[in-house]
Design a protein around this motif. Structure first.
Motif, PDB file in Angstrom:
ATOM      1  N   UNK A  10       7.211 -37.231 -31.599  1.00  0.00           N
ATOM      2  CA  UNK A  10       7.307 -36.684 -32.606  1.00  0.00           C
ATOM      3  C   UNK A  10       7.569 -36.094 -33.745  1.00  0.00           C
ATOM      4  N   UNK A  11       8.939 -36.567 -33.709  1.00  0.00           N
ATOM      5  CA  UNK A  11      10.279 -36.144 -34.225  1.00  0.00           C
ATOM      6  C   UNK A  11      10.364 -34.640 -34.739  1.00  0.00           C
ATOM      7  N   UNK A  12      11.558 -34.377 -35.468  1.00  0.00           N
ATOM      8  CA  UNK A  12      11.608 -32.576 -35.154  1.00  0.00           C
ATOM      9  C   UNK A  12      13.474 -32.523 -34.806  1.00  0.00           C
ATOM     10  N   UNK A  13      13.896 -32.114 -34.654  1.00  0.00           N
ATOM     11  CA  UNK A  13      15.032 -31.647 -34.438  1.00  0.00           C
ATOM     12  C   UNK A  13      15.881 -31.278 -32.950  1.00  0.00           C
ATOM     13  N   UNK A  14      17.135 -30.928 -33.303  1.00  0.00           N
ATOM     14  CA  UNK A  14      17.557 -30.693 -31.438  1.00  0.00           C
ATOM     15  C   UNK A  14      17.486 -31.696 -30.636  1.00  0.00           C
ATOM     16  N   UNK A  15      17.765 -30.634 -29.184  1.00  0.00           N
ATOM     17  CA  UNK A  15      18.383 -31.991 -28.366  1.00  0.00           C
ATOM     18  C   UNK A  15      16.069 -32.563 -27.640  1.00  0.00           C
ATOM     19  N   UNK A  16      15.979 -33.756 -27.757  1.00  0.00           N
ATOM     20  CA  UNK A  16      14.526 -33.821 -27.379  1.00  0.00           C
ATOM     21  C   UNK A  16      14.443 -34.437 -26.351  1.00  0.00           C
ATOM     22  N   UNK A  17      13.675 -34.241 -25.334  1.00  0.00           N
ATOM     23  CA  UNK A  17      12.403 -33.767 -24.435  1.00  0.00           C
ATOM     24  C   UNK A  17      11.753 -35.713 -24.177  1.00  0.00           C
ATOM     25  N   UNK A  18      12.058 -36.581 -23.263  1.00  0.00           N
ATOM     26  CA  UNK A  18      11.714 -37.279 -23.056  1.00  0.00           C
ATOM     27  C   UNK A  18      11.461 -37.640 -21.832  1.00  0.00           C
ATOM     28  N   UNK A  19       9.809 -37.961 -22.076  1.00  0.00           N
ATOM     29  CA  UNK A  19       9.653 -37.420 -20.551  1.00  0.00           C
ATOM     30  C   UNK A  19       8.286 -39.326 -20.825  1.00  0.00           C
ATOM     31  N   UNK A  20       8.557 -39.753 -19.136  1.00  0.00           N
ATOM     32  CA  UNK A  20       8.923 -41.044 -18.696  1.00  0.00           C
ATOM     33  C   UNK A  20       6.975 -40.701 -17.642  1.00  0.00           C
ATOM     34  N   UNK A  21       6.691 -41.174 -18.172  1.00  0.00           N
ATOM     35  CA  UNK A  21       5.123 -41.357 -17.118  1.00  0.00           C
ATOM     36  C   UNK A  21       5.213 -41.791 -15.427  1.00  0.00           C
ATOM     37  N   UNK A  22       4.147 -41.686 -15.079  1.00  0.00           N
ATOM     38  CA  UNK A  22       4.089 -42.419 -13.474  1.00  0.00           C
ATOM     39  C   UNK A  22       3.176 -43.829 -13.227  1.00  0.00           C
ATOM     40  N   UNK A  23       2.934 -44.043 -11.203  1.00  0.00           N
ATOM     41  CA  UNK A  23       2.401 -45.987 -12.052  1.00  0.00           C
ATOM     42  C   UNK A  23       1.391 -45.794 -12.316  1.00  0.00           C
ATOM     43  N   UNK A  24       1.191 -46.781 -13.790  1.00  0.00           N
ATOM     44  CA  UNK A  24      -0.528 -47.352 -13.942  1.00  0.00           C
ATOM     45  C   UNK A  24      -0.458 -46.177 -15.057  1.00  0.00           C
ATOM     46  N   UNK A  25       0.368 -45.264 -15.410  1.00  0.00           N
ATOM     47  CA  UNK A  25       0.475 -44.225 -16.339  1.00  0.00           C
ATOM     48  C   UNK A  25       0.954 -44.726 -17.843  1.00  0.00           C
TER      49      UNK A  25
END
Length: 261
Positions: A10-25
């Motif tokens: 998404x872009x933006x400032x600060x410490x990012x949130x990294x998101x990891x999907x599940x199996x088959x996602x």
């Protein structure tokens, strides 16, 4: 050797949130959440190996998948991040937090415990193989093929997110299904790492899910001693079933830990 993962940012400032999907996602499953967070924080959703638009490769061990994510952080020049993982992605997140705790400002685990589980995806593999063999040309045909092995419509809709238009107008799976099935034992196993992760941790679980039952809590506490546990009125796909409550719990948690990140 790490895999160069596809990702959405998404872009933006600060410490990012990294998101990891599940199996088959895939990262695409998180687009509505990325849109809701956009403008308020930088969010990066990844496609793990053999999923989404990332390359296919042998091995689904958690150390290797955590290394893939760490390599992505290096490529994006991210020293530290908040890390969120759902289901299998939660085990990847736990693995990275244990193996490289200095890179994790906080950890959010969605409906998974750091334990080994039994086999419960036989019908899903059979459904996906049926789609491969059936070579559907539209989503109605694909759903009918999936329905031969999976009765639940929401599960079929989720699995169908892995279909992309291929040669001859056929809907083909973007999954590395051979690689996933060959190392399914690793996916069902425990996360990588030996030491507990002692950083700030939020565990979200679904009240109607069996993945984080009370019997799993002792093992969870050994691996994630600082975990706050929040139960949402949902099943295993709590981020899809209760999206607002899911984000509210995460936002409240991150608000307490952004300043120290």
């Amino acid at each position: 050797m790490s895999i160069e993962l596809n990702h959405l940012d998404t872009g933006g400032e600060g410490v990012p949130l990294v998101v990891i999907h599940g199996l088959f996602g895939s990262a695409d499953n998180w687009r509505s959440h990325l849109k809701a967070w956009e403008g308020r924080r930088r969010v990066i959703a990844v496609d793990l190996r053999n999923h989404g638009r990332s390359p296919h490769a042998e091995g689904m061990g958690y150390a290797a998948m955590a290394e893939d994510v760490a390599a992505l952080l290096d490529r994006l020049e991210i020293a530290r991040c908040h890390l969120l993982g759902h289901s299998m992605g939660g085990k990847v997140a736990i693995s990275l937090a244990r193996l490289a705790p200095e890179r994790i400002a906080s950890l959010i685990v969605a409906d998974i415990a750091p334990v080994a589980y039994g086999h419960d995806h036989d019908s899903v593999f059979a459904a996906l193989r049926r789609v491969e063999a059936g070579a559907p040309t539209n989503r109605r045909e694909a759903d009918a093929l999936l329905a031969e092995h999976v009765a639940e419509k929401p599960v079929r809709l989720f699995l169908a997110t892995n279909l992309m238009r291929g040669e001859g107008n056929v809907l083909a799976l973007c999954l590395g299904l051979d690689e996933i099935q060959a190392d399914y034992e690793s996916i069902m196993g425990e996360p990588a790492g030996h030491e507990p992760f002692a950083g700030p941790t939020l565990v979200l679980r679904g009240s109607a899910s069996h993945y984080v039952d009370d019997e799993h809590l002792p093992a969870l506490r050994r691996v994630l001693p600082e975990a706050e546990i929040v139960t949402l009125e949902a099943g295993h796909w709590l981020h899809a079933e209760q999206p607002e409550a899911f984000r509210e719990a995460i936002d409240a948690f991150l608000a307490r830990h952004d300043a120290s990140a």
